[in-house]
Design a protein around this motif. Structure first.
Motif, PDB file in Angstrom:
ATOM      1  N   ALA A 263      47.329  36.212  49.897  1.00  0.00           N
ATOM      2  CA  ALA A 263      46.532  36.043  48.682  1.00  0.00           C
ATOM      3  C   ALA A 263      45.531  37.181  48.514  1.00  0.00           C
ATOM      4  O   ALA A 263      45.299  37.677  47.398  1.00  0.00           O
ATOM      5  N   ILE A 264      44.917  37.624  49.620  1.00  0.00           N
ATOM      6  CA  ILE A 264      43.946  38.723  49.565  1.00  0.00           C
ATOM      7  C   ILE A 264      44.624  40.016  49.117  1.00  0.00           C
ATOM      8  O   ILE A 264      44.134  40.738  48.244  1.00  0.00           O
ATOM      9  N   LYS A 265      45.770  40.312  49.708  1.00  0.00           N
ATOM     10  CA  LYS A 265      46.455  41.561  49.390  1.00  0.00           C
ATOM     11  C   LYS A 265      46.964  41.589  47.949  1.00  0.00           C
ATOM     12  O   LYS A 265      47.060  42.660  47.339  1.00  0.00           O
ATOM     13  N   LEU A 266      47.280  40.446  47.397  1.00  0.00           N
ATOM     14  CA  LEU A 266      47.784  40.402  46.021  1.00  0.00           C
ATOM     15  C   LEU A 266      46.696  40.705  44.994  1.00  0.00           C
ATOM     16  O   LEU A 266      46.997  41.046  43.856  1.00  0.00           O
ATOM     17  N   LEU A 267      45.437  40.548  45.379  1.00  0.00           N
ATOM     18  CA  LEU A 267      44.327  40.870  44.465  1.00  0.00           C
ATOM     19  C   LEU A 267      43.930  42.319  44.714  1.00  0.00           C
ATOM     20  O   LEU A 267      43.270  42.648  45.696  1.00  0.00           O
ATOM     21  N   THR A 268      44.342  43.207  43.804  1.00  0.00           N
ATOM     22  CA  THR A 268      44.236  44.646  44.054  1.00  0.00           C
ATOM     23  C   THR A 268      42.801  45.140  44.118  1.00  0.00           C
ATOM     24  O   THR A 268      42.542  46.218  44.643  1.00  0.00           O
ATOM     25  N   GLY A 269      41.851  44.399  43.577  1.00  0.00           N
ATOM     26  CA  GLY A 269      40.457  44.834  43.615  1.00  0.00           C
ATOM     27  C   GLY A 269      39.677  44.251  44.768  1.00  0.00           C
ATOM     28  O   GLY A 269      38.478  44.507  44.900  1.00  0.00           O
ATOM     29  N   LEU A 270      40.339  43.469  45.634  1.00  0.00           N
ATOM     30  CA  LEU A 270      39.648  42.754  46.704  1.00  0.00           C
ATOM     31  C   LEU A 270      40.013  43.337  48.062  1.00  0.00           C
ATOM     32  O   LEU A 270      41.202  43.543  48.363  1.00  0.00           O
ATOM     33  N   ALA A 271      38.975  43.599  48.885  1.00  0.00           N
ATOM     34  CA  ALA A 271      39.161  44.011  50.281  1.00  0.00           C
ATOM     35  C   ALA A 271      40.065  45.227  50.415  1.00  0.00           C
ATOM     36  O   ALA A 271      40.951  45.278  51.271  1.00  0.00           O
ATOM     37  N   VAL A 272      39.827  46.223  49.545  1.00  0.00           N
ATOM     38  CA  VAL A 272      40.532  47.493  49.676  1.00  0.00           C
ATOM     39  C   VAL A 272      39.610  48.568  50.231  1.00  0.00           C
ATOM     40  O   VAL A 272      40.046  49.668  50.545  1.00  0.00           O
ATOM     41  N   SER A 273      38.322  48.246  50.347  1.00  0.00           N
ATOM     42  CA  SER A 273      37.326  49.149  50.900  1.00  0.00           C
ATOM     43  C   SER A 273      36.095  48.316  51.235  1.00  0.00           C
ATOM     44  O   SER A 273      36.013  47.138  50.860  1.00  0.00           O
ATOM     45  N   ALA A 274      35.131  48.919  51.919  1.00  0.00           N
ATOM     46  CA  ALA A 274      33.903  48.191  52.247  1.00  0.00           C
ATOM     47  C   ALA A 274      33.153  47.743  50.990  1.00  0.00           C
ATOM     48  O   ALA A 274      32.677  46.606  50.925  1.00  0.00           O
ATOM     49  N   PRO A 275      33.033  48.595  49.935  1.00  0.00           N
ATOM     50  CA  PRO A 275      32.295  48.154  48.733  1.00  0.00           C
ATOM     51  C   PRO A 275      32.973  47.025  47.967  1.00  0.00           C
ATOM     52  O   PRO A 275      32.348  46.428  47.095  1.00  0.00           O
ATOM     53  N   THR A 276      34.273  46.758  48.249  1.00  0.00           N
ATOM     54  CA  THR A 276      34.955  45.662  47.551  1.00  0.00           C
ATOM     55  C   THR A 276      35.146  44.462  48.463  1.00  0.00           C
ATOM     56  O   THR A 276      36.019  43.631  48.222  1.00  0.00           O
ATOM     57  N   THR A 277      34.335  44.415  49.520  1.00  0.00           N
ATOM     58  CA  THR A 277      34.494  43.340  50.506  1.00  0.00           C
ATOM     59  C   THR A 277      33.164  42.643  50.735  1.00  0.00           C
ATOM     60  O   THR A 277      32.245  43.208  51.337  1.00  0.00           O
ATOM     61  N   PHE A 278      33.063  41.429  50.236  1.00  0.00           N
ATOM     62  CA  PHE A 278      31.886  40.588  50.445  1.00  0.00           C
ATOM     63  C   PHE A 278      32.378  39.239  50.979  1.00  0.00           C
ATOM     64  O   PHE A 278      33.497  38.810  50.694  1.00  0.00           O
ATOM     65  N   LEU A 279      31.515  38.599  51.732  1.00  0.00           N
ATOM     66  CA  LEU A 279      31.851  37.292  52.303  1.00  0.00           C
ATOM     67  C   LEU A 279      30.788  36.285  51.887  1.00  0.00           C
ATOM     68  O   LEU A 279      29.601  36.475  52.181  1.00  0.00           O
ATOM     69  N   ALA A 280      31.201  35.254  51.165  1.00  0.00           N
ATOM     70  CA  ALA A 280      30.293  34.174  50.773  1.00  0.00           C
ATOM     71  C   ALA A 280      30.638  32.935  51.585  1.00  0.00           C
ATOM     72  O   ALA A 280      31.803  32.583  51.724  1.00  0.00           O
ATOM     73  N   VAL A 281      29.627  32.302  52.132  1.00  0.00           N
ATOM     74  CA  VAL A 281      29.852  31.089  52.919  1.00  0.00           C
ATOM     75  C   VAL A 281      28.875  30.024  52.449  1.00  0.00           C
ATOM     76  O   VAL A 281      27.687  30.284  52.264  1.00  0.00           O
ATOM     77  N   ALA A 282      29.412  28.836  52.226  1.00  0.00           N
ATOM     78  CA  ALA A 282      28.577  27.704  51.810  1.00  0.00           C
ATOM     79  C   ALA A 282      27.823  27.154  53.011  1.00  0.00           C
ATOM     80  O   ALA A 282      28.227  27.330  54.166  1.00  0.00           O
TER      81      ALA A 282
END
Length: 839
Positions: A263-282
Motif C-alpha cells: 500500500a505504501i509503495k503504491l502511493l507515489t508521493g509517500l515514503a519516497v524520501s525523508a521529506p515525504t515521510t512522516f509518522l503519526a501515532v494516536a
C-alpha cells in the motif's frame, strides 16, 4: 555520670567529628544549667572557647547496616537508609542490585546498577538518594518480573557499597536474603516517541522511545505513515499489523506487513524520501511495561529522522499464460509502475535454455500500478505460437525471459532480468479450451450481493460457494483473505452468464473483521475450479492467490449502520457484553455514549452514563464487544438504588457516536433513544459478592468515625451495635474494647460512611485508657450484620482476633468544659463538678 547518647544525636556527632578522630581532637562544652549538685547548685559553665578535652575516646567500630529502601519508578530514584550516618560521596552504585524475589530462587530477575547511576546529593546522612540512570531504568523496565510493584522489589548490596564517616564499609546484604522495599511509587509517566527511521529496503520501521515499551501492546492501526506533517492532507497508509524484531526496549524495530508495504509503495508521493515521510501515532499506540495499568503512548506526529529509500529491484515471482484469453499475467514481488511496462521485451521459449523461442511483437496492457501486469497478446502472436507447436503448448514448454527494461517498480528500480539459460517456467498454462472463466465480479456490501460474470453460460445449480475466496489484494496472506462458508444464489436464479450470490451474515462479519472489501482496492476474488461448471460440466478456470486473483469491477461500500441487538450485564464481574448486527471496530468505542437506566423511557427511575476515565474494552473487532466497568461507574450504578438491581430495572440507551462499523467510510451505530425506547437487558447477573471493609479513620476532635468499603453500601442497613473499637488487633488479654450503641450517618449511599458518634459512646471510649489513645491503640472489628451492599450482600466480618488498624487517627484537641456544679456545706462539705466529656 554516664549518659547514653541517642542514635539521632550519635549520627550528628559522627557528622561533626568526621573520620579518624582521637581523644586529642574531641572537646565538650557545658552550660551552667546542664546539671546541679545535690544542694541544687548549677555546675560551672564550660564555654566553647574553653571546651574540655576528652580523657578517653572510643572510635566507631560498627559497620553501617542497610535498614530499608524505597524505589520511586516515576522519579527514577532509590532511597537507602542506614543504621548510622554514612559518607554520601563514597557510595558506589554498581554495588547495588535489584531483585524480583528475596531469595534468588529460580526465575528471579536481577539487575545491577551501572556507574551511570549516581548519588543525587553527596551529603553525609543516614539516608541517601541514588539517582537511577535512564539506561538503568529502561533496562529494569525491560525485565517483566522485576520492580513492577513493591512485592517484586528487593535490594542486595556488596560490602563497602558505602562508607560511614569513620571510613568503615557498610555491611553486605546478600542476594539470597535481599531486603524488601519499604516503599514503592509506580511509574505514571506516559512514554513518548522521540525518533523514527523508515527503511524501505528492509521494509522496517525503527522506533525510538524515551522509555522501555511493551512490544506486545502495539495497536498497529494507531500508526499511520503519511507524506505530510498535517493529517488529512497528502497520502497516508494506516498500518494493519507488523512484527516486532525483538523484545521490550526503548529501541524497537517493526517488520512491516507485506500488505502495508504494498500500500505504501503504491502511493507515489509517500515514503519516497525523508521529506515525504512522516509518522503519526494516536495516543495509546503502544504502552510501557508498567504492570497495571500500563501507561499509553503520547500521541504525536514526527518527521523521519532517517530514511533508506527502496533500491531493491523487483522480481518476477510467477507468470501465467492463458491461450484462450490470449493473455499473459506477470506477478511481481512488489508493486510495479504500469506506465513503464514494455511488453516487447518478453521472450517466450521452450525451456530454461531455449532451443526455440519467440519474441512478442504486438501487445497491450490496461493494468494499473500493482503486483500484477496483465498483457493481452495480439492475434498474430497467438497464431504464431500455436503454429510453432513446441512453445506454449503446456506448462512444460512455457518459459519466459526478458531484459531489465521490461518494467520498473514504483521507485524507478528496473526489474531483475531473466536471461536465456535461466528462464522461468510458467506457474499456470491454460490451453485453448472452452472452459468457463470469471470475466468480472461486482460486490455490493450494502445489499450484501456478490455478482459473478462468466465468459459463458454456467449451470446455476452447480454453484459451490465454498470455492469462493475474497481477499484484500491480488496476493494476500491468511489474515487478509476469507473463504465463504455459507451463502447461496439469489432466489429464482436461472442458468446465465451472471450468477448473483447472497452473502451469509457470518461470512460478512468475518470479511469486515479482516478489513477485506473496504473499498475497490481491497476487494479481489479467488475461485476454486469446482466453484461452478458450464452447461457441459466443464470446471471453472481457477483464480489463484498470488497468480491471477481478480480485482472487483464495481464496488458499493457498506452504507448500513450497525445496530445493537442485545446485551448482558453482570454486576458481580462488572462486565457489560454487547452484541451488534455486524462487526464493529472496537477502537471507535466511546463508552460515554452508553447510558444505563431503570426503565425503557427516561424520567421514570434513575440513569447513569458511563465515563471514559472508568470503563474500557479490550475486545477484538467483532460482533460482540465486552466493556469492563470501572470502579467509578460500577459504584455509581450500585449507589442508584433503583438502577440495575435486576433484569426489570436494566435498560440501555445508545448514542450514534458510541461505535462504528468496519467500513472505510464508517457507519455509526443506530442510536437507541433512552427517552422513549431504551433496550432491556437480555441476561442479568446480580452482584453476589460480599462487601469488604477496607479501612477506617477516627477523629476524636470532630467526633467522627469514617468507614471505607470495597463498593457502595446501603447506609440505611448500618447497625452500630455490630461495630466494636478495641485497643489491640488480636484482642489479647487485657485489651479494652467498646461496642457502639448508636451513631448518625452523615452521608448517603457511597463507598465511604461518615458517622457522627454519640456523646455517651465518646465518653465511654475516652474513659477506657488503653482504647483509642493513639493510632496504635485504635482497631476495629465488625460482624457480618454491620452493613450490606446495595444488593443486600453482607459484610465480610472483621473478627475481634484480627481487627483492622486505623488508617488515619486524630486525637481529641477539644478542651473539656465545666457545664455545672453542685456544692454542699453540710457536714464535711462536698463539691460535685459536671463536664461535657470524660475527664
Amino acid at each position: 555520670v554516664n549518659l547514653t547518647i541517642t542514635n539521632a544525636d550519635l549520627n550528628q556527632v559522627r557528622i561533626v567529628l568526621g573520620a579518624g578522630v582521637t581523644a586529642a581532637g574531641t572537646f565538650m562544652s557545658l552550660s551552667s544549667g546542664a546539671i546541679t549538685d545535690m544542694a541544687g547548685n548549677d555546675c560551672v559553665e564550660r564555654p566553647k572557647s574553653n571546651a574540655l578535652q576528652a580523657a578517653e575516646f572510643n572510635p566507631d567500630t560498627q559497620q553501617p547496616e542497610l535498614l530499608q529502601f524505597t524505589f520511586d519508578a516515576n522519579a527514577a530514584t532509590i532511597t537507602v537508609s542506614f543504621s548510622e550516618t554514612v559518607e554520601g560521596a563514597s557510595l558506589n552504585a554498581t554495588d547495588f542490585t535489584l531483585h524480583s524475589t528475596s531469595s534468588s530462587s529460580p526465575g528471579t530477575e536481577s539487575y545491577t546498577l551501572s556507574s551511570q547511576s549516581v548519588i543525587a546529593d553527596p551529603i553525609d546522612d543516614v539516608e541517601v538518594v541514588i539517582a537511577v540512570a535512564v539506561e538503568d531504568l529502561n533496562a529494569i523496565k525491560a525485565l517483566r518480573l522485576l520492580a513492577v510493584d513493591q512485592a517484586s522489589t528487593f535490594l542486595s548490596a556488596a560490602e563497602g557499597a558505602i562508607l560511614d564517616t569513620n571510613g568503615l564499609p557498610s555491611q553486605a546484604v546478600l542476594a539470597s536474603a535481599a531486603l524488601a522495599a519499604s516503599g514503592y511509587i509506580f511509574d505514571d509517566t506516559e512514554p513518548n516517541l522521540v525518533y523514527f527511521e523508515l527503511d524501505m529496503n528492509a521494509e522496517q520501521l525503527h522506533l525510538v522511545f524515551d522509555e522501555t515499551v511493551d512490544v506486545a501492546t502495539f495497536v498497529y492501526n494507531s500508526w499511520t505513515l503519511q507524506s505530510e506533517a498535517a493529517s488529512g492532507s497528502g497520502s497516508a497508509v494506516q498500518l494493519t499489523t507488523a512484527t516486532p524484531q525483538g523484545g521490550d526496549s526503548t529501541n524497537v524495530t517493526l517488520q512491516l506487513d507485506t500488505m502495508d508495504v504494498y500500500a505504501i509503495k503504491l502511493l507515489t508521493g509517500l515514503a519516497v524520501s525523508a521529506p515525504t515521510t512522516f509518522l503519526a501515532v494516536a495516543a495509546g499506540g503502544v504502552k510501557d511495561t508498567r504492570k497495571s495499568p500500563a501507561n499509553g503512548l503520547v500521541g504525536v506526529t514526527l518527521g523521519s529522522g532517517g530514511f533508506v529509500e527502496d533500491t531493491t529491484a523487483p522480481n518476477l515471482v510467477t507468470f501465467a499464460v492463458d491461450m484462450s484469453a490470449e493473455q499473459m499475467t506477470l506477478n511481481f514481488d512488489e508493486p510495479v509502475d504500469a506506465s513503464t511496462f514494455a511488453a516487447l521485451n518478453i521472450v517466450l521459449q521452450d525451456a530454461v535454455t531455449a532451443t526455440q523461442s519467440y519474441t512478442l511483437t504486438t501487445t497491450n496492457s490496461s493494468s494499473t500500478n500493482g503486483l500484477r501486469i496483465v498483457v493481452t497478446m495480439s492475434k498474430t502472436d497467438v497464431d504464431t505460437l500455436q503454429q510453432l507447436e513446441s512453445i506454449a503448448t503446456s506448462v512444460d514448454d512455457t518459459f519466459v525471459s526478458f531484459s531489465s527494461s521490461l518494467v520498473q517498480d514504483m521507485n524507478g528500480n528496473s526489474v531483475t532480468a531473466i536471461v536465456d539459460g535461466a528462464a522461468q517456467q510458467a506457474a499456470l498454462f491454460l490451453n485453448d479450451t472452452v472452459r468457463p472463466q470469471l470475466v468480472s465480479f461486482d460486490l455490493d456490501m450494502t445489499s450484501e450481493i456478490l455478482d459473478l460474470t462468466f465468459s459463458e453460460t454456467v449451470n446455476a445449480t452447480s454453484l459451490q460457494v465454498t470455492g469462493i475466496t475474497l481477499q484484500a489484494a491480488s496476493t494476500a496472506v491468511a489474515h487478509a483473505s476469507h473463504t465463504l462458508a455459507g451463502g447461496q444464489a439469489v432466489a429464482g436464479q436461472v442458468d446465465s452468464t451472471v450468477i448473483s450470490v447472497v452473502l451469509d451474515l457470518a461470512d460478512l462479519n468475518e470479511i469486515k473483521r479482516k478489513s477485506i472489501a473496504r473499498d475497490a482496492s481491497t476487494t479481489h476474488l479467488v475461485l476454486e475450479p469446482a466453484t461452478i461448471s458450464d452447461q457441459n460440466g466443464r470446471a471453472l478456470t481457477p483464480l489463484i492467490n498470488g497468480v491471477n486473483a481478480k480485482p472487483v469491477t464495481v464496488f458499493v461500500a457498506d452504507a448500513v449502520a450497525p445496530q445493537l441487538e442485545s446485551y448482558d450485564l453482570d454486576m458481580d464481574t462488572a462486565v457489560l457484553t454487547m452484541r451488534f448486527s455486524e462487526t464493529v471496530r472496537v477502537s471507535s468505542l466511546d463508552v460515554t455514549g452508553l447510558t444505563l437506566q431503570t426503565a425503557s423511557t427516561a424520567g421514570s427511575g434513575e440513569a447513569h452514563t458511563l465515563q471514559a476515565s472508568s470503563s474500557t474494552s479490550a475486545s477484538a473487532n467483532g460482533v460482540a464487544v465486552v466493556v469492563n466497568l470501572g470502579d467509578a461507574d460500577l459504584n455509581e450504578i450500585k449507589r442508584l438504588s433503583q438502577l440495575a438491581t435486576d433484569a426489570g430495572t436494566t435498560h440501555l440507551a445508545v448514542t450514534s457516536a458510541t461505535i462504528q462499523d468496519m467500513a472505510l467510510a464508517p457507519n455509526s451505530v443506530v442510536a437507541i433513544d433512552g427517552a422513549t425506547a431504551a433496550l432491556p437487558v437480555t441476561a442479568y447477573s446480580a452482584d453476589v459478592t460480599d462487601v469488604q471493609l477496607s479501612g477506617f479513620d477516627l477523629d476524636l476532635t470532630a467526633e467522627q468515625l469514617v468507614l471505607t468499603f470495597s463498593e457502595t453500601v446501603d447506609v440505611s442497613s448500618f447497625a452500630p451495635g455490630q461495630v466494636t473499637l478495641q485497643g489491640t488487633a488480636d484482642n489479647a488479654a487485657g485489651t479494652e474494647a467498646f461496642t457502639l450503641t448508636n451513631a448518625t450517618a452523615l452521608n448517603g449511599d457511597a463507598t465511604t460512611l461518615a458517622l457522627q458518634l454519640t456523646t455517651s459512646d465518646l465518653n465511654a471510649i475516652k474513659k477506657l485508657r488503653l482504647l483509642a489513645a493513639g493510632a496504635g491503640s485504635t482497631h476495629l472489628a465488625a460482624t457480618a450484620l454491620a452493613i450490606t451492599d446495595m444488593a443486600g450482600n453482607a459484610l465480610v466480618a472483621v473478627p475481634t482476633g484480627a481487627a483492622l488498624p486505623v488508617t488515619a487517627y486524630a486525637d481529641d484537641q477539644t478542651a473539656p468544659t465545666l457545664v455545672a456544679f453542685e456544692v454542699s456545706i453540710d457536714g464535711d462539705g462536698e463539691l460535685t463538678l459536671t463536664f461535657d466529656e470524660t475527664v
